[in-house]
Design an enzyme around this catalytic site. Structure first.
Site, short mmCIF file in Angstrom:
data_model
loop_
_atom_site.label_atom_id
_atom_site.label_comp_id
_atom_site.label_asym_id
_atom_site.label_seq_id
_atom_site.Cartn_x
_atom_site.Cartn_y
_atom_site.Cartn_z
CG HIS A 8 -1.85 -1.04 1.40
ND1 HIS A 8 -3.17 -1.15 1.25
CD2 HIS A 8 -1.42 -2.36 2.18
CE1 HIS A 8 -3.63 -2.28 1.85
NE2 HIS A 8 -2.69 -3.09 2.00
CD GLU A 54 -0.80 1.47 4.40
OE1 GLU A 54 -0.56 2.13 3.70
OE2 GLU A 54 -1.89 0.91 4.55
CG HIS A 93 -5.17 -1.55 -1.15
ND1 HIS A 93 -5.55 -0.64 -0.19
CD2 HIS A 93 -6.10 -2.46 -0.94
CE1 HIS A 93 -6.67 -1.00 0.39
NE2 HIS A 93 -7.12 -2.11 -0.12
CG ASP A 116 -3.16 1.95 -1.70
OD1 ASP A 116 -4.34 1.84 -2.22
OD2 ASP A 116 -2.79 1.53 -0.74
#
Ligand SMILES: [Zn+2]
Length: 195
Positions: free
Chosen positions: A38, A120, A156, A166
């Protein structure tokens, strides 16, 4: 020579631990097979602050920035955050289920949170990421593969097409493949081809 154990249960020893309450058990007998990439920055496009870790630990001041009105009250998490400088934070044990994918499907298998690791990258979807972030991500994937039966790495955007975008076009999948030495079959079809 034996190396220091990289994992303590589902926690990676060299990551800074910042435990999130937004997590739960994985379904019984679930193999952790997917690494899900992400991107996030809070406020969008601003780097280096503590808003992401505040969001993932339910400590974000929703009134601190106008953008936060769009996400007010959400309870989310990821297993890891890779900062712009390559720094690594971990919020959820990899043995547990983090809340990052939402409605999602990978190769016919729904609810990716059940069987994935959410990572992330601090960044803005569509924009570029730092070289040290790719290095940290590749190292992290190597550690994950030593402990979990990872069969795929995707974004994602690939598990929630039309809903999520993303990490976006600025993420260099070929670079990640080169750094991880993973076969092309680990990645979504078509994304390793330039253009
Ligand atoms: Zn995402």
């Amino acid at each position: 020579m034996p190396q220091a154990a990289p994992w303590h249960d589902g926690w990676l020893a060299h990551a800074r631990r910042c435990e999130s309450p937004n997590a739960g058990p994985r379904p019984d007998a679930t193999a952790v097979e997917l690494v899900l990439v992400h991107s996030i920055s809070l406020p969008p496009g601003e780097y280096g602050g503590d808003a992401i870790e505040r969001l993932f630990t339910n400590r974000l001041d929703w009134d601190a920035h106008p953008y936060y009105q769009q996400i007010r009250g959400i309870e989310v998490s990821a297993h890891f955050l890779v900062r712009r400088d390559g720094g690594l934070l971990q919020f959820v044990s990899c043995d547990a289920r983090a809340w990052h994918a939402g409605a999602s499907c990978w190769r016919g298998r729904h609810d990716c949170n059940d069987y994935s690791i959410g990572i992330e990258l601090e960044g803005l979807e569509g924009e570029r990421f730092e070289a040290v972030q790719y290095d940290a991500l590749a190292t992290l994937i190597a550690h994950l593969r030593a402990r979990y039966p990872i069969t795929a790495v995707a974004g994602h955007e690939h598990v929630a097409p039309g809903r999520k975008r993303d990490p976006g076009a600025g993420f260099d999948w070929a670079r990640l493949q080169a750094l991880t030495h993973l076969p092309a079959r680990y990645f979504p079809e078509g994304i390793l081809d330039p253009g």
